[in-house]
Scaffold this active site. Structure first.
Site, PDB file in Angstrom:
ATOM      1  N   HIS A 150      42.266  46.705  25.840  1.00  0.00           N
ATOM      2  CA  HIS A 150      41.405  45.758  25.119  1.00  0.00           C
ATOM      3  C   HIS A 150      39.984  46.291  24.969  1.00  0.00           C
ATOM      4  O   HIS A 150      39.565  47.222  25.656  1.00  0.00           O
ATOM      5  CB  HIS A 150      41.374  44.399  25.827  1.00  0.00           C
ATOM      6  CG  HIS A 150      40.745  44.435  27.196  1.00  0.00           C
ATOM      7  ND1 HIS A 150      41.370  44.969  28.298  1.00  0.00           N
ATOM      8  CD2 HIS A 150      39.527  44.007  27.627  1.00  0.00           C
ATOM      9  CE1 HIS A 150      40.581  44.868  29.359  1.00  0.00           C
ATOM     10  NE2 HIS A 150      39.447  44.294  28.980  1.00  0.00           N
TER      11      HIS A 150
ATOM     12  N   ASP B  77      36.312  44.330  25.155  1.00  0.00           N
ATOM     13  CA  ASP B  77      35.930  43.031  25.712  1.00  0.00           C
ATOM     14  C   ASP B  77      35.543  42.003  24.642  1.00  0.00           C
ATOM     15  O   ASP B  77      34.763  42.305  23.734  1.00  0.00           O
ATOM     16  CB  ASP B  77      34.763  43.197  26.698  1.00  0.00           C
ATOM     17  CG  ASP B  77      35.204  43.934  27.959  1.00  0.00           C
ATOM     18  OD1 ASP B  77      36.358  43.740  28.384  1.00  0.00           O
ATOM     19  OD2 ASP B  77      34.396  44.714  28.510  1.00  0.00           O
TER      20      ASP B  77
ATOM     21  N   HIS C 281      39.790  49.831  26.935  1.00  0.00           N
ATOM     22  CA  HIS C 281      40.031  50.192  28.332  1.00  0.00           C
ATOM     23  C   HIS C 281      41.201  49.407  28.903  1.00  0.00           C
ATOM     24  O   HIS C 281      41.627  48.396  28.341  1.00  0.00           O
ATOM     25  CB  HIS C 281      38.764  50.025  29.173  1.00  0.00           C
ATOM     26  CG  HIS C 281      38.237  48.629  29.216  1.00  0.00           C
ATOM     27  ND1 HIS C 281      37.554  48.051  28.174  1.00  0.00           N
ATOM     28  CD2 HIS C 281      38.297  47.686  30.178  1.00  0.00           C
ATOM     29  CE1 HIS C 281      37.195  46.824  28.494  1.00  0.00           C
ATOM     30  NE2 HIS C 281      37.643  46.561  29.702  1.00  0.00           N
TER      31      HIS C 281
ATOM     32  N   ARG D 105      31.061  42.359  36.862  1.00  0.00           N
ATOM     33  CA  ARG D 105      30.841  42.832  35.490  1.00  0.00           C
ATOM     34  C   ARG D 105      29.735  42.040  34.810  1.00  0.00           C
ATOM     35  O   ARG D 105      29.708  40.815  34.902  1.00  0.00           O
ATOM     36  CB  ARG D 105      32.135  42.681  34.675  1.00  0.00           C
ATOM     37  CG  ARG D 105      32.055  43.339  33.308  1.00  0.00           C
ATOM     38  CD  ARG D 105      33.366  43.207  32.558  1.00  0.00           C
ATOM     39  NE  ARG D 105      33.277  42.173  31.540  1.00  0.00           N
ATOM     40  CZ  ARG D 105      34.304  41.756  30.816  1.00  0.00           C
ATOM     41  NH1 ARG D 105      35.505  42.287  30.993  1.00  0.00           N
ATOM     42  NH2 ARG D 105      34.150  40.821  29.902  1.00  0.00           N
TER      43      ARG D 105
HETATM   44  C1  SIN Z   1      37.789  44.727  32.681  1.00  0.00           C
HETATM   45  O1  SIN Z   1      38.660  44.795  31.825  1.00  0.00           O
HETATM   46  O2  SIN Z   1      36.662  44.337  32.433  1.00  0.00           O
HETATM   47  C2  SIN Z   1      38.113  45.169  34.095  1.00  0.00           C
HETATM   48  C3  SIN Z   1      38.217  46.634  34.214  1.00  0.00           C
HETATM   49  C4  SIN Z   1      38.523  47.039  35.632  1.00  0.00           C
HETATM   50  O3  SIN Z   1      38.596  46.188  36.531  1.00  0.00           O
HETATM   51  O4  SIN Z   1      38.681  48.228  35.878  1.00  0.00           O
END
Ligand code: SIN
Length: 290
Positions: free
Chosen positions: A109, A111, A266, A281
């Site tokens: 995805h 974000d 990611h 985050r």
């Molecule tokens: C996310 O998708 O923001 C999480 C990524 C992660 O935990 O490595």
């Protein structure tokens, strides 16, 4: 202008070390909790645009210093679905307890691409990491675009796609994600948010074209049914994560990843059953994709 990750950039305040041929570089010489001048921030931002995702090791951040570091790159988004860190609405805790089966981010995805103005970038700080596993993989969507045939590029360049938050907002999904914990703000179904974005977006800082569909949030091409869209979307999702377009980051406590949601997708690996992982985050607001 498209970049070449192998070409070193002359920076005065930071040093960059690419970790893969496609995307991703470690940044040295930066204390994100420190008093970073405007020139250092400009260089970090340029490194982000050059490499799609950048990594900092051995950082020591409090919620306040993480928020302050994120704000140097723009206003911060408050996630519409997940519960924030108590007292810090801008921080999304990305936590998997030792007994949990699911983690957050375990599908490819970009974000909050379902928002009208999706995030420009996200900074993720490792508070606690498992002894092995829990890596994050990033895939360069500039290379994904360039890897398509000229005819496919031309066709996709004229198309738009529908992005939806349904995998997060449906009651069934919220229940499954919560799984006896309380990571979700409100377990009740919330109205689905849908937004239409170009399938190929132009990066506002580099001017490079990037593929902009992702399997977590994109549900159809504009004007087509989901069933009609699925074969081509499935092809693009697979193509977008071709191993040569990716890098894989091994976390240590104190690592920070800062990724450009306009340029990469990611995927958070869920391969550390029985161990706890806690990350914080902050998500920097972005612009409407064009
Ligand atoms: C996310 O998708 O923001 C999480 C990524 C992660 O935990 O490595």
């Amino acid at each position: 202008m498209p970049f070449d990750v192998q070409t070193p950039h002359a920076f005065a305040h930071i040093r960059t070390r690419p970790i893969a041929g496609a995307v991703g570089a470690e940044i040295e010489g930066v204390d994100l909790a420190g008093d970073l001048g405007d020139d250092a921030i400009r260089e970090i931002r340029q490194a982000l645009v050059n490499h799609g995702v950048i990594f900092f090791r051995n950082q020591s951040l409090s919620p306040e210093t993480l928020i302050a570091a994120g704000r140097r790159f723009g206003p911060l988004n408050v996630h519409p679905i997940y519960k924030p860190l108590p007292g810090h609405p801008e921080i999304l805790p990305v936590v998997k307890e030792a007994g949990d089966a699911m983690n957050i981010g375990n599908s490819w995805h970009s974000d909050v691409s379902f928002l009208e103005k999706p995030s420009m970038g996200s900074l993720l700080y490792a508070v606690e990491v498992p002894p092995y596993g829990g890596d994050t993989i990033f895939a360069c969507q500039r290379l994904a675009y360039l890897g398509l045939s000229p005819e496919m590029q031309r066709m996709l360049g004229g198309m738009r796609a529908v992005h939806s938050d349904r995998i997060l907002s449906s009651a069934a999904s919220k229940k499954k994600r919560n799984a006896g914990r309380s990571t979700i703000l409100d377990e009740r179904e919330t109205p689905e948010v849908q937004t239409i974005h170009p399938v190929v977006r132009t990066h506002p800082e580099s001017g490079a074209k990037h593929l902009y569909v992702n399997e977590a949030f994109t549900i159809a091409f504009e004007g087509m049914s989901e069933a009609e869209s699925k074969p081509l979307l499935d092809y693009l999702y697979l193509h977008a994560r071709t191993p040569e377009y990716t890098c894989r980051f091994r976390w240590e406590q104190g690592s920070v990843a800062f990724w450009d949601n306009r340029a990469v997708q990611h995927y958070a690996l869920n391969d550390y059953q029985g161990f706890r992982r806690e990350m914080w985050r902050v998500t920097v607001e972005g612009e409407r994709p064009i």
